[in-house]
Structure formats: C-alpha cells, structure tokens
Design a protein around this motif. Sequence first.
Motif, PDB file in Angstrom:
ATOM      1  N   ASP A 126       0.833  -1.265   0.169  1.00  8.47           N
ATOM      2  CA  ASP A 126       0.077  -0.004  -0.011  1.00  8.47           C
ATOM      3  C   ASP A 126       0.858   1.251  -0.209  1.00  8.47           C
ATOM      4  O   ASP A 126       2.070   1.134   0.335  1.00  8.47           O
ATOM      5  CB  ASP A 126      -1.004  -0.086   1.234  1.00  8.47           C
ATOM      6  N   TRP A 127       0.293   2.425  -0.430  1.00 10.88           N
ATOM      7  CA  TRP A 127       1.234   3.772  -0.537  1.00 10.88           C
ATOM      8  C   TRP A 127       1.735   4.023   0.722  1.00 10.88           C
ATOM      9  O   TRP A 127       2.947   4.404   0.672  1.00 10.88           O
ATOM     10  CB  TRP A 127      -0.002   4.650  -1.035  1.00 10.88           C
ATOM     11  N   LEU A 128       1.133   3.908   1.726  1.00 11.22           N
ATOM     12  CA  LEU A 128       1.615   4.526   3.199  1.00 11.22           C
ATOM     13  C   LEU A 128       2.895   3.530   3.589  1.00 11.22           C
ATOM     14  O   LEU A 128       3.942   4.096   3.487  1.00 11.22           O
ATOM     15  CB  LEU A 128       0.615   4.498   4.215  1.00 11.22           C
ATOM     16  N   SER A 129       2.669   2.327   3.464  1.00 12.12           N
ATOM     17  CA  SER A 129       3.815   1.351   3.983  1.00 12.12           C
ATOM     18  C   SER A 129       4.956   1.597   2.950  1.00 12.12           C
ATOM     19  O   SER A 129       6.199   1.532   3.219  1.00 12.12           O
ATOM     20  CB  SER A 129       3.123  -0.032   3.703  1.00 12.12           C
ATOM     21  N   ALA A 130       4.697   1.795   1.637  1.00 11.52           N
ATOM     22  CA  ALA A 130       5.812   1.655   0.612  1.00 11.52           C
ATOM     23  C   ALA A 130       6.735   3.016   0.730  1.00 11.52           C
ATOM     24  O   ALA A 130       7.865   3.004   0.466  1.00 11.52           O
ATOM     25  CB  ALA A 130       5.134   1.563  -0.890  1.00 11.52           C
ATOM     26  N   GLN A 131       6.118   3.847   1.146  1.00  6.48           N
ATOM     27  CA  GLN A 131       6.816   5.217   1.472  1.00  6.48           C
ATOM     28  C   GLN A 131       7.374   5.286   2.695  1.00  6.48           C
ATOM     29  O   GLN A 131       8.554   5.771   2.864  1.00  6.48           O
ATOM     30  CB  GLN A 131       5.997   6.551   1.207  1.00  6.48           C
ATOM     31  N   VAL A 132       6.953   4.725   3.835  1.00  5.34           N
ATOM     32  CA  VAL A 132       7.406   4.896   5.323  1.00  5.34           C
ATOM     33  C   VAL A 132       8.491   4.028   5.435  1.00  5.34           C
ATOM     34  O   VAL A 132       9.498   4.389   6.002  1.00  5.34           O
ATOM     35  CB  VAL A 132       6.206   4.769   6.149  1.00  5.34           C
ATOM     36  N   LEU A 133       8.514   2.696   4.916  1.00  6.25           N
ATOM     37  CA  LEU A 133       9.521   1.926   5.059  1.00  6.25           C
ATOM     38  C   LEU A 133      10.567   2.461   4.307  1.00  6.25           C
ATOM     39  O   LEU A 133      11.935   1.425   4.545  1.00  6.25           O
ATOM     40  CB  LEU A 133       9.200   0.412   4.612  1.00  6.25           C
ATOM     41  N   THR A 134      10.642   3.035   3.327  1.00  8.33           N
ATOM     42  CA  THR A 134      11.821   3.438   2.311  1.00  8.33           C
ATOM     43  C   THR A 134      12.358   4.661   2.440  1.00  8.33           C
ATOM     44  O   THR A 134      13.514   4.966   1.891  1.00  8.33           O
ATOM     45  CB  THR A 134      11.487   3.120   0.961  1.00  8.33           C
TER      46      THR A 134
ATOM     47  N   ASN B 118       4.935  23.255   3.656  1.00  8.42           N
ATOM     48  CA  ASN B 118       3.499  22.789   4.604  1.00  8.42           C
ATOM     49  C   ASN B 118       4.001  21.460   5.278  1.00  8.42           C
ATOM     50  O   ASN B 118       3.325  20.899   5.929  1.00  8.42           O
ATOM     51  CB  ASN B 118       2.512  22.586   3.729  1.00  8.42           C
ATOM     52  N   TYR B 119       5.182  20.831   4.827  1.00  6.91           N
ATOM     53  CA  TYR B 119       5.388  19.726   5.379  1.00  6.91           C
ATOM     54  C   TYR B 119       5.702  19.545   6.882  1.00  6.91           C
ATOM     55  O   TYR B 119       4.852  18.479   7.471  1.00  6.91           O
ATOM     56  CB  TYR B 119       7.133  19.207   4.808  1.00  6.91           C
ATOM     57  N   HIS B 120       6.014  20.486   7.633  1.00  9.23           N
ATOM     58  CA  HIS B 120       6.209  20.391   9.014  1.00  9.23           C
ATOM     59  C   HIS B 120       4.676  20.539   9.572  1.00  9.23           C
ATOM     60  O   HIS B 120       4.352  20.147  10.710  1.00  9.23           O
ATOM     61  CB  HIS B 120       6.824  21.815   9.567  1.00  9.23           C
ATOM     62  N   LYS B 121       3.830  21.013   8.813  1.00  7.21           N
ATOM     63  CA  LYS B 121       2.506  21.104   9.382  1.00  7.21           C
ATOM     64  C   LYS B 121       1.686  19.720   9.226  1.00  7.21           C
ATOM     65  O   LYS B 121       0.900  19.555  10.376  1.00  7.21           O
ATOM     66  CB  LYS B 121       1.670  22.032   8.483  1.00  7.21           C
ATOM     67  N   VAL B 122       2.083  18.840   8.450  1.00  2.99           N
ATOM     68  CA  VAL B 122       1.297  17.864   8.141  1.00  2.99           C
ATOM     69  C   VAL B 122       2.211  16.576   8.991  1.00  2.99           C
ATOM     70  O   VAL B 122       1.378  15.475   9.117  1.00  2.99           O
ATOM     71  CB  VAL B 122       0.974  17.351   6.671  1.00  2.99           C
ATOM     72  N   ALA B 123       3.469  17.033   9.219  1.00  5.84           N
ATOM     73  CA  ALA B 123       4.146  15.600   9.802  1.00  5.84           C
ATOM     74  C   ALA B 123       3.312  14.919  11.138  1.00  5.84           C
ATOM     75  O   ALA B 123       3.517  13.664  11.259  1.00  5.84           O
ATOM     76  CB  ALA B 123       5.454  16.082  10.204  1.00  5.84           C
ATOM     77  N   PRO B 124       3.169  15.874  11.922  1.00  4.54           N
ATOM     78  CA  PRO B 124       2.071  15.287  13.037  1.00  4.54           C
ATOM     79  C   PRO B 124       1.046  14.343  12.837  1.00  4.54           C
ATOM     80  O   PRO B 124       0.904  13.431  13.356  1.00  4.54           O
ATOM     81  CB  PRO B 124       1.675  16.306  14.048  1.00  4.54           C
ATOM     82  N   LEU B 125       0.329  14.612  11.813  1.00  6.41           N
ATOM     83  CA  LEU B 125      -0.750  13.689  11.224  1.00  6.41           C
ATOM     84  C   LEU B 125      -0.253  12.592  10.592  1.00  6.41           C
ATOM     85  O   LEU B 125      -0.903  11.386  10.701  1.00  6.41           O
ATOM     86  CB  LEU B 125      -1.532  14.607  10.308  1.00  6.41           C
ATOM     87  N   VAL B 126       1.000  12.622  10.021  1.00  2.00           N
ATOM     88  CA  VAL B 126       1.493  11.420   9.287  1.00  2.00           C
ATOM     89  C   VAL B 126       2.018  10.335  10.489  1.00  2.00           C
ATOM     90  O   VAL B 126       1.858   9.228  10.436  1.00  2.00           O
ATOM     91  CB  VAL B 126       2.646  11.747   8.159  1.00  2.00           C
ATOM     92  N   ARG B 127       2.689  11.051  11.422  1.00  2.00           N
ATOM     93  CA  ARG B 127       3.167  10.095  12.625  1.00  2.00           C
ATOM     94  C   ARG B 127       2.164   9.548  13.250  1.00  2.00           C
ATOM     95  O   ARG B 127       2.329   8.203  13.494  1.00  2.00           O
ATOM     96  CB  ARG B 127       4.002  10.948  13.454  1.00  2.00           C
ATOM     97  N   SER B 128       1.081  10.166  13.503  1.00  4.20           N
ATOM     98  CA  SER B 128      -0.208   9.576  14.237  1.00  4.20           C
ATOM     99  C   SER B 128      -0.722   8.575  13.344  1.00  4.20           C
ATOM    100  O   SER B 128      -0.910   7.503  13.785  1.00  4.20           O
ATOM    101  CB  SER B 128      -1.151  10.681  14.481  1.00  4.20           C
ATOM    102  N   LEU B 129      -0.783   8.528  12.022  1.00  6.61           N
ATOM    103  CA  LEU B 129      -1.362   7.360  11.288  1.00  6.61           C
ATOM    104  C   LEU B 129      -0.226   6.360  11.231  1.00  6.61           C
ATOM    105  O   LEU B 129      -0.772   5.135  11.344  1.00  6.61           O
ATOM    106  CB  LEU B 129      -1.516   8.016   9.739  1.00  6.61           C
ATOM    107  N   CYS B 130       0.875   6.484  11.379  1.00  9.28           N
ATOM    108  CA  CYS B 130       1.925   5.520  11.343  1.00  9.28           C
ATOM    109  C   CYS B 130       1.737   4.874  12.463  1.00  9.28           C
ATOM    110  O   CYS B 130       1.810   3.392  12.651  1.00  9.28           O
ATOM    111  CB  CYS B 130       3.287   5.987  11.151  1.00  9.28           C
ATOM    112  N   ALA B 131       1.639   5.597  13.655  1.00  7.48           N
ATOM    113  CA  ALA B 131       1.631   4.678  14.942  1.00  7.48           C
ATOM    114  C   ALA B 131       0.159   3.958  14.970  1.00  7.48           C
ATOM    115  O   ALA B 131       0.229   2.813  15.597  1.00  7.48           O
ATOM    116  CB  ALA B 131       1.465   5.922  16.067  1.00  7.48           C
TER     117      ALA B 131
ATOM    118  N   HIS C 141      -1.201   2.190  12.610  1.00  5.57           N
ATOM    119  CA  HIS C 141      -1.044   1.219  11.946  1.00  5.57           C
ATOM    120  C   HIS C 141       0.493   0.556  12.101  1.00  5.57           C
ATOM    121  O   HIS C 141       0.737  -0.681  11.396  1.00  5.57           O
ATOM    122  CB  HIS C 141      -1.159   1.438  10.517  1.00  5.57           C
ATOM    123  N   GLY C 142       1.069   0.589  13.154  1.00  3.58           N
ATOM    124  CA  GLY C 142       2.226   0.017  13.669  1.00  3.58           C
ATOM    125  C   GLY C 142       3.309  -0.086  12.547  1.00  3.58           C
ATOM    126  O   GLY C 142       4.335  -0.739  12.763  1.00  3.58           O
TER     127      GLY C 142
END
Length: 484
Positions: free
Chosen positions: A394-402, A435-448, A450-451
């Motif tokens: 999936d798109w999230l896993s493919a980007q966060v793991l790499t 805008n990256y720094h503004k959305v980073a907390p939301l992305v971090r929360s989504l990663c948490a 889904h492990g």
Amino acid sequence: MTTKLEDKHAGNGDLVGEGQPYLGEKYQENGKPVANGRGEISVKQEANGKCGVPRKSLNMYSWQEIQKHNQKADQWLVINRKVYDVTAWANKHPGGSRVLNHYAGEDATDVFRAMHLDLDIVKLYLKPLLIGELAPEEPSQERNKSSQLVEDVRELRRTLEAMNMFKANPAFFFLHFVQVLILETLAWLIVWHFGSGWAVTIFISCLLTISQCQSSYLQHDLGHLSIFTKSKWNHLMQKLMMSHCKGLSTSWWNHRHFQHHVKTNIHPKDPDIDMGALFLLGELQPVKFGKMKIKYINYEKQHLYFYMVGLPLLMPVYFNLESMKVMCLQRYWEDIAWVSSFYIRHFITFGPFYGIFGTILLIYLVKFLESPWVTYVTQMSHIPMRMSKEENQDWLSAQVLTTCNVEQSIFNDWFTGHLNFQIEHHLFPTMPRHNYHKVAPLVRSLCAKHGLQYVNKPMLEAFGDIVRALKKSATLWMDAYYET
C-alpha cells in the motif's frame, strides 16, 4: 473471466464522479459503492441526458485477470475501480513510459492521486483508455493490502486538502528565487571589483555552490507542483532552474525522479538505487553479487569509495554525463538548447575574467563543491532504509519503510530545502514543501495507528547511517562471496 456491465457512467474515464472534488469514493466489503449524494446526482444527470455522453457497455474484471497484464507490451492498471489499458499511451506519458509500466497489473489509485496535481487535465487523457471496471464482488484494492489502512490514507489526504495544505505560497518560492539571483549577482560583482585571484575564486565558488543547491530545490518543487496558474509557466520555470541555472536536462531528471517516487527503493524499478558496479546497496544485491562471485572492485571498502568517489563526483561526473547521454540519445532538442544557455551565460559573465578554459574550471569547481551537499541530502533518507524487490505494498507502507526524516530546525530546513521531511514529501509529492512540518504530526499519528515505524533522526546521524549501511551491505557481500 470477464463479463459485461451496462455502464451508467459511460465515458466517465475520470477518477471521480461529476461534482466530486477528490478521490476516495468508499466501497463496502462486497465491493459496492456506499451511497453518497454526489454519486447519485451524477447518475441522475446522465439519466436525464444532461451529460450528452452515449451509454456504453464496460467489461468487468477480476484482480486475477488484471494482474496478468503487467508487461511492457500489455499494460493495464486500476484507478478508483476503473480499468485502463495504457499500453499505447505509455510512450506519450509526460512522466515517462517506465512510470506506467512499473504499475502495470496493479491498483494505481493512490500513486495517481499523489503524482497529479491537476485532475481536470489528466482526466481528459484517461477517458479514451477506459476498458472496464472491477467486478462488484472484487475489493477496491488488491487483497494483500489492508482496506482500513488504504482508506485512512485517503481520508488523511482529504483532510489535508480541506486544510489547503496543497496550495502553494508564491511568496515563499519567489523569495527563494530572489536568493538565487542575489547570490549569482553578488558572485559576479565580487569578481568584477576584486579580480580573479585564488581567494576570490574560492569565495565566489562557495556563493555559486549555495546558489546551485538552492536552484536544485526550486526546480525540484517545480517538477512536482504547479506554482503558477498555467502549466506552460511551470514548464518554463523548471527549464530555467534545472537546465539554464544548473546545466542538466529537465526531461532526464523528471523521468528518473518520478520512477524513484512511484517505486522507492524497489529493485530494479528505482534508478536511484542502481549504482552499477561501484556500490552494492541493501541486502539483495550484495548477496546476489557475492553468490555469483562478482568482484568488480573490492566491495569490502565501498564505504571508503563513497568518500573518495561518491561524494565529490556525483554531480560533476555521473549526473552530468548521464544527463548529456540521455539528451543526445533521446534527442531532447529543447533541453540541449537550455543546457547550452547555461554554458553560454557563464562564458559571457565570467569569461572576461577567467577565459574559456578558466571558466570551464570554475563551472566544475562549483559542481565539485556542490556534489557532497547534494549527495548527503539525497542519499541520507533512502540508502539506510529498506530495499526490496516488488512487493506491491500500500502507498503508506511503501513510502514509510523506504524513507526517513531528519529533525527539523531552521538550518536543517534551509540546508536540505525541506527534504528533511522525506516521508511527507514521498506521501504527498505535490504538496508545497513549506507545509511539510504542518502535516508531519498527522502522518506520524497515522503510522502509529497502523504499527509503522516513523523514523526521524538528527542530521549527523543520518549522514553517518549512509556509511554504516554501505558497510552492512559490504559484509553481506563478503559472507556470500567467501562462503565455501
């Protein structure tokens, strides 16, 4: 096995129904769309004949059938449950034919939405490529993907769109462009006033190096998003920043970089992890070379070659030669003209002080100084991360793991051009970097939720991880090479 379906949305080759401002139409577990007002309005309009589009019959396909069409001569992909045959279109694709081929036989909904800023334009190209849709009993994405994770990512995107996180601030980019102009002008004024002695030459080379790196970040922005209202201006400005200011082919960079984004750290689809015979990266390539007893160089010391070869020669040698080769072989005449203007400008501005040969040396001294900067910034977020063959994640896993992030600070943001937020940049390539720094907390929360591990590290640690990753790969090669 395919069947026919009388399509009430005939001619609707777009991602979204009429009146839908975003992707992400929800589907129940049985594959049927969840009712919403927007979709119902669209159907009623077409039923009343207001759309003026003839009804046609569409094939219905299973994922098993779609996945068979994954070859260069036979490319199908799925976008929002619609099936498209992109075989004939691939060579015309502005992002390069390989980008489409990398997703042949797969669900491309999320990568499509991530890479395209103006859906109204691309929908026009999609319509004639539509050949069918997923059968009602088929899930909206391949069965190996978590439907909840996929929906959460799409919901996050909708939230960010509502927050206007994809809207660029022209003043931000204008000020960075002014920075480049000031540095270039200041360098010329210093030479004009103080002459071309060694001390002056080194000083203006540093100024021009900063200008080159900031130009890289600007052209990178322009490659991903439209700052201006008309795409032709975006095209012109990217040519100006990449080819005129840096002397590299825009088309070469776009086609290479977009492959990196759509299949990050995937062998052999990501060109950024193909270092040829010089470096072995990740876990797969070193073991492969070792078992085949391949030893082009002494890979045990490849981390030292990184300092001696990779850092100083990436820009002045590898990128320049690769850019020139592609421009000539592909006959990118427009790029050739723009790159020629880069050298002509330098001969006009610095030629009177250094002569032709001296100006060439100045150009490559700047590229030599720029190379370590660019190498560290581009490699620190990917080389230490996971590399694998195609897994169709999936798109999230493919980007966060790499990818990984580097801690935020005023200096880090400026030094990296906000590419210290690589995770956010890879998830949302068309998002303006301010805008990256503004959305980073939301992305971090989504990663948490889904492990998924969200890696964020200090810059010096990130630099060191490049060498540590090269050492690890060298050890894997040695174990495979010397095993009896």
